[in-house]
Write a protein that holds these residues in place. Structure first.
Motif, PDB file in Angstrom:
ATOM      1  N   THR A  20       0.712  -1.224  -0.126  1.00 31.60           N
ATOM      2  CA  THR A  20       0.164  -0.105  -0.074  1.00 31.60           C
ATOM      3  C   THR A  20       0.834   1.247  -0.101  1.00 31.60           C
ATOM      4  N   VAL A  21       0.816   2.256  -1.038  1.00 31.93           N
ATOM      5  CA  VAL A  21       1.306   3.212  -1.137  1.00 31.93           C
ATOM      6  C   VAL A  21       0.280   4.520  -0.641  1.00 31.93           C
ATOM      7  N   PRO A  22       0.888   5.234   0.447  1.00 31.59           N
ATOM      8  CA  PRO A  22      -0.110   6.347   0.890  1.00 31.59           C
ATOM      9  C   PRO A  22       0.081   7.361  -0.407  1.00 31.59           C
ATOM     10  N   LEU A  23      -1.389   7.929  -0.538  1.00 34.22           N
ATOM     11  CA  LEU A  23      -1.425   8.828  -1.425  1.00 34.22           C
ATOM     12  C   LEU A  23      -1.024  10.578  -1.156  1.00 34.22           C
ATOM     13  N   ASP A  24      -1.192  10.569   0.200  1.00 38.85           N
ATOM     14  CA  ASP A  24      -1.047  11.942   0.937  1.00 38.85           C
ATOM     15  C   ASP A  24       0.337  12.660   0.650  1.00 38.85           C
ATOM     16  N   PRO A  25       1.484  11.927   0.615  1.00 39.39           N
ATOM     17  CA  PRO A  25       2.716  12.691   0.213  1.00 39.39           C
ATOM     18  C   PRO A  25       2.836  13.022  -1.193  1.00 39.39           C
ATOM     19  N   PHE A  26       1.786  12.747  -1.989  1.00 42.27           N
ATOM     20  CA  PHE A  26       1.929  13.158  -3.429  1.00 42.27           C
ATOM     21  C   PHE A  26       1.004  14.326  -3.964  1.00 42.27           C
ATOM     22  N   THR A  27       1.629  15.017  -5.022  1.00 45.75           N
ATOM     23  CA  THR A  27       0.671  16.050  -5.631  1.00 45.75           C
ATOM     24  C   THR A  27      -0.600  15.291  -5.992  1.00 45.75           C
ATOM     25  N   SER A  28      -1.496  16.165  -6.525  1.00 50.12           N
ATOM     26  CA  SER A  28      -2.807  15.281  -7.038  1.00 50.12           C
ATOM     27  C   SER A  28      -2.406  14.995  -8.441  1.00 50.12           C
ATOM     28  N   ASP A  29      -1.472  15.383  -9.161  1.00 52.59           N
ATOM     29  CA  ASP A  29      -1.168  14.970 -10.577  1.00 52.59           C
ATOM     30  C   ASP A  29       0.203  14.173 -10.642  1.00 52.59           C
ATOM     31  N   ALA A  30       0.706  13.644  -9.428  1.00 50.35           N
ATOM     32  CA  ALA A  30       1.813  13.029  -9.393  1.00 50.35           C
ATOM     33  C   ALA A  30       1.923  11.546 -10.293  1.00 50.35           C
ATOM     34  N   ARG A  31       3.025  11.333 -10.816  1.00 51.88           N
ATOM     35  CA  ARG A  31       3.047  10.140 -11.579  1.00 51.88           C
ATOM     36  C   ARG A  31       4.144   9.316 -11.127  1.00 51.88           C
ATOM     37  N   TRP A  32       4.025   7.880 -11.406  1.00 52.78           N
ATOM     38  CA  TRP A  32       5.227   6.915 -11.090  1.00 52.78           C
ATOM     39  C   TRP A  32       5.420   6.474 -12.682  1.00 52.78           C
ATOM     40  N   TRP A  33       6.559   6.762 -12.993  1.00 48.64           N
ATOM     41  CA  TRP A  33       7.383   6.218 -14.289  1.00 48.64           C
ATOM     42  C   TRP A  33       8.319   5.122 -13.825  1.00 48.64           C
ATOM     43  N   TRP A  34       8.375   3.917 -14.738  1.00 51.11           N
ATOM     44  CA  TRP A  34       8.998   2.790 -14.555  1.00 51.11           C
ATOM     45  C   TRP A  34       9.588   2.329 -15.986  1.00 51.11           C
ATOM     46  N   ASN A  35      10.928   2.218 -16.044  1.00 52.09           N
ATOM     47  CA  ASN A  35      11.810   2.058 -17.322  1.00 52.09           C
ATOM     48  C   ASN A  35      11.237   0.794 -17.995  1.00 52.09           C
ATOM     49  N   GLY A  36      10.412  -0.080 -17.267  1.00 51.73           N
ATOM     50  CA  GLY A  36       9.846  -1.159 -17.919  1.00 51.73           C
ATOM     51  C   GLY A  36       8.530  -0.867 -18.792  1.00 51.73           C
ATOM     52  N   GLY A  37       8.442   0.304 -19.169  1.00 44.78           N
ATOM     53  CA  GLY A  37       7.240   0.944 -19.934  1.00 44.78           C
ATOM     54  C   GLY A  37       5.973   1.081 -19.265  1.00 44.78           C
ATOM     55  N   LEU A  38       6.036   1.839 -18.132  1.00 45.19           N
ATOM     56  CA  LEU A  38       4.930   2.499 -17.292  1.00 45.19           C
ATOM     57  C   LEU A  38       5.116   3.886 -17.009  1.00 45.19           C
ATOM     58  N   ASP A  39       4.168   4.497 -17.234  1.00 48.10           N
ATOM     59  CA  ASP A  39       4.104   5.968 -16.656  1.00 48.10           C
ATOM     60  C   ASP A  39       2.459   6.144 -16.320  1.00 48.10           C
ATOM     61  N   LEU A  40       2.442   5.993 -14.932  1.00 47.45           N
ATOM     62  CA  LEU A  40       0.918   6.099 -14.348  1.00 47.45           C
ATOM     63  C   LEU A  40       0.880   6.941 -13.272  1.00 47.45           C
ATOM     64  N   PRO A  41      -0.448   7.492 -13.315  1.00 47.91           N
ATOM     65  CA  PRO A  41      -0.643   8.300 -11.999  1.00 47.91           C
ATOM     66  C   PRO A  41      -0.586   7.683 -10.657  1.00 47.91           C
ATOM     67  N   VAL A  42      -0.252   8.010  -9.634  1.00 49.22           N
ATOM     68  CA  VAL A  42       0.278   7.280  -8.600  1.00 49.22           C
ATOM     69  C   VAL A  42      -0.764   6.361  -7.936  1.00 49.22           C
ATOM     70  N   ALA A  43      -1.975   6.865  -8.164  1.00 46.70           N
ATOM     71  CA  ALA A  43      -3.184   6.126  -7.662  1.00 46.70           C
ATOM     72  C   ALA A  43      -3.041   4.768  -8.523  1.00 46.70           C
ATOM     73  N   GLU A  44      -2.859   4.826  -9.920  1.00 42.69           N
ATOM     74  CA  GLU A  44      -2.768   3.601 -10.566  1.00 42.69           C
ATOM     75  C   GLU A  44      -1.729   2.512 -10.364  1.00 42.69           C
ATOM     76  N   PHE A  45      -0.487   3.337 -10.035  1.00 42.88           N
ATOM     77  CA  PHE A  45       0.459   2.569  -9.355  1.00 42.88           C
ATOM     78  C   PHE A  45       0.438   1.874  -8.410  1.00 42.88           C
ATOM     79  N   ALA A  46      -0.190   2.553  -7.201  1.00 43.43           N
ATOM     80  CA  ALA A  46      -0.513   1.989  -5.816  1.00 43.43           C
ATOM     81  C   ALA A  46      -1.445   0.737  -6.076  1.00 43.43           C
ATOM     82  N   ALA A  47      -2.476   0.779  -7.123  1.00 45.80           N
ATOM     83  CA  ALA A  47      -3.419  -0.490  -7.448  1.00 45.80           C
ATOM     84  C   ALA A  47      -2.511  -1.605  -8.123  1.00 45.80           C
ATOM     85  N   LEU A  48      -1.667  -1.269  -9.004  1.00 38.92           N
ATOM     86  CA  LEU A  48      -0.614  -2.424  -9.417  1.00 38.92           C
ATOM     87  C   LEU A  48       0.085  -2.907  -8.396  1.00 38.92           C
ATOM     88  N   LEU A  49       0.981  -2.013  -7.454  1.00 42.10           N
ATOM     89  CA  LEU A  49       1.516  -2.518  -6.373  1.00 42.10           C
ATOM     90  C   LEU A  49       0.694  -3.450  -5.583  1.00 42.10           C
TER      91      LEU A  49
END
Length: 125
Positions: A20-49
């Motif tokens: 579980t990644v808490p969303l409160d330390p992030f800006t509302s438009d924060a993104r999580w990029w991964w060199n394996g081909g992902l560029d997601l809003p943090v909430a979507e990354f949290a769901a994947l995790l």
């Protein structure tokens, strides 16, 4: 302020182990990029995790190593370890680059061995 940013970044890496990644330390438009081909809003990354977490016996333990902070960025070299429910072992090396806007994280760039991730986890689940 750099120390606070470093602590925020370290807290996110520790949270990965819980699935579980808490969303409160992030800006509302924060993104999580991964060199394996992902560029997601943090909430979507949290769901994947959370999905990946269900494939582990007790989460992915991320162990920080070298930490460098400059201006609005914190870089953390890290390793991970996890035993998966399918019997595979996940152990990877990372560079995490956290970018901040003020005190909030606006982007995480994760560099790791993407072939190992794809070979170990079922990413279609």
């Amino acid at each position: 302020m750099t120390n606070d940013r470093t602590q925020h970044a370290l807290a996110i890496l520790a949270a990965i182990g819980t699935g579980t990644v808490p969303l409160d330390p992030f800006t509302s438009d924060a993104r999580w990029w991964w060199n394996g081909g992902l560029d997601l809003p943090v909430a979507e990354f949290a769901a994947l995790l959370a999905t990946l977490h269900t494939q582990t016996e007790s989460g992915i333990v991320v162990t920080p190593g070298l930490i460098m902070a400059q201006d609005d960025s914190v870089m953390i070299e890290a390793t991970s370890a996890a035993r998966l429910t399918n019997g595979r072992i996940y152990d990877n090396r990372y560079i995490f680059l956290f970018h901040f806007r003020g005190d909030a994280i606006c982007e995480v760039r994760e560099y790791s061995d993407s072939a190992h991730v794809n070979a170990t986890f079922d990413l279609t689940a």
